[in-house]
Design a protein around this motif. Structure first.
Motif, short mmCIF file in Angstrom:
data_model
loop_
_atom_site.label_atom_id
_atom_site.label_comp_id
_atom_site.label_asym_id
_atom_site.label_seq_id
_atom_site.Cartn_x
_atom_site.Cartn_y
_atom_site.Cartn_z
N HIS A 77 -51.28 38.63 53.81
CA HIS A 77 -52.54 37.98 53.41
C HIS A 77 -53.54 39.09 53.12
O HIS A 77 -54.14 39.67 54.04
N TYR A 130 -45.25 34.24 45.95
CA TYR A 130 -46.58 34.50 46.50
C TYR A 130 -47.60 33.64 45.79
O TYR A 130 -47.34 33.07 44.74
N ILE A 151 -51.27 35.79 49.10
CA ILE A 151 -50.63 35.20 50.28
C ILE A 151 -49.13 35.09 50.04
O ILE A 151 -48.70 34.61 48.98
N PRO A 191 -55.11 36.24 59.06
CA PRO A 191 -54.04 35.96 58.09
C PRO A 191 -53.41 34.58 58.29
O PRO A 191 -53.21 34.15 59.42
N HIS A 201 -57.24 35.82 47.30
CA HIS A 201 -56.31 35.88 48.43
C HIS A 201 -54.90 36.05 47.87
O HIS A 201 -54.46 35.21 47.07
N ALA A 237 -50.52 33.94 56.65
CA ALA A 237 -49.11 34.20 56.34
C ALA A 237 -48.83 35.66 56.67
O ALA A 237 -49.77 36.44 56.87
N GLU A 263 -56.62 43.91 54.26
CA GLU A 263 -55.93 42.85 54.99
C GLU A 263 -56.95 41.83 55.48
O GLU A 263 -58.02 42.20 55.98
N ASP A 264 -56.61 40.54 55.33
CA ASP A 264 -57.49 39.49 55.85
C ASP A 264 -57.49 39.54 57.37
O ASP A 264 -56.44 39.72 58.01
#
Ligand code: AMP
Length: 111
Positions: free
Chosen positions: A37, A80, A102, A32, A100, A34, A28-29
């Protein structure tokens, strides 16, 4: 020298793992943009998409397959984006190849 993603792959920095096998890690970023992400990266240290060589194509294909799988698991197949930034002028900040993934909201057109 390892990037922050290299250190995550080595287990020296914590992350929220979404997928992992011998070649690929998805996390997971931390910031995020969104509801979904995710960062999909090879464990092999490749700085960016422009550094890829022909022997890397199977790895890139597998990364696309992982993106499809995660998109299905997250329920975002109806919309996405899969994007990679190549170089500082494109906004790349971590010089370890990553895509990424998203989604989870309506995404504006590329601008
Ligand atoms: P880029 O700017 O395209 O190189 O993307 C780097 C991404 O890595 C950004 O979206 C950051 O939010 C994310 N990021 C940086 N450090 C971490 C970390 N420790 N864990 C998860 N994501 C991170």
């Amino acid at each position: 020298m390892s990037t922050v993603f290299g250190l995550i792959i080595q287990g020296k920095i914590p992350s929220k793992k979404v997928f992992e096998n011998e070649r690929i890690l998805a996390i997971e970023d931390i910031h995020p943009v969104a509801p979904v992400h995710i960062l999909i990266m090879p464990k092999k240290e490749i700085p960016d998409i422009h550094s890829l060589e022909p022997q890397d194509w199977p790895l890139v294909g597998e990364m696309m397959s992982v993106a499809q799988k995660i998109a299905e698991e997250k329920g975002i197949v109806d919309g996405y984006r899969l994007v990679t930034n190549n170089g500082p002028n494109a906004g790349q900040t971590v010089f370890h190849l990553h895509f990424h993934l998203i989604g989870g909201r309506v995404l504006g057109h590329l601008g």
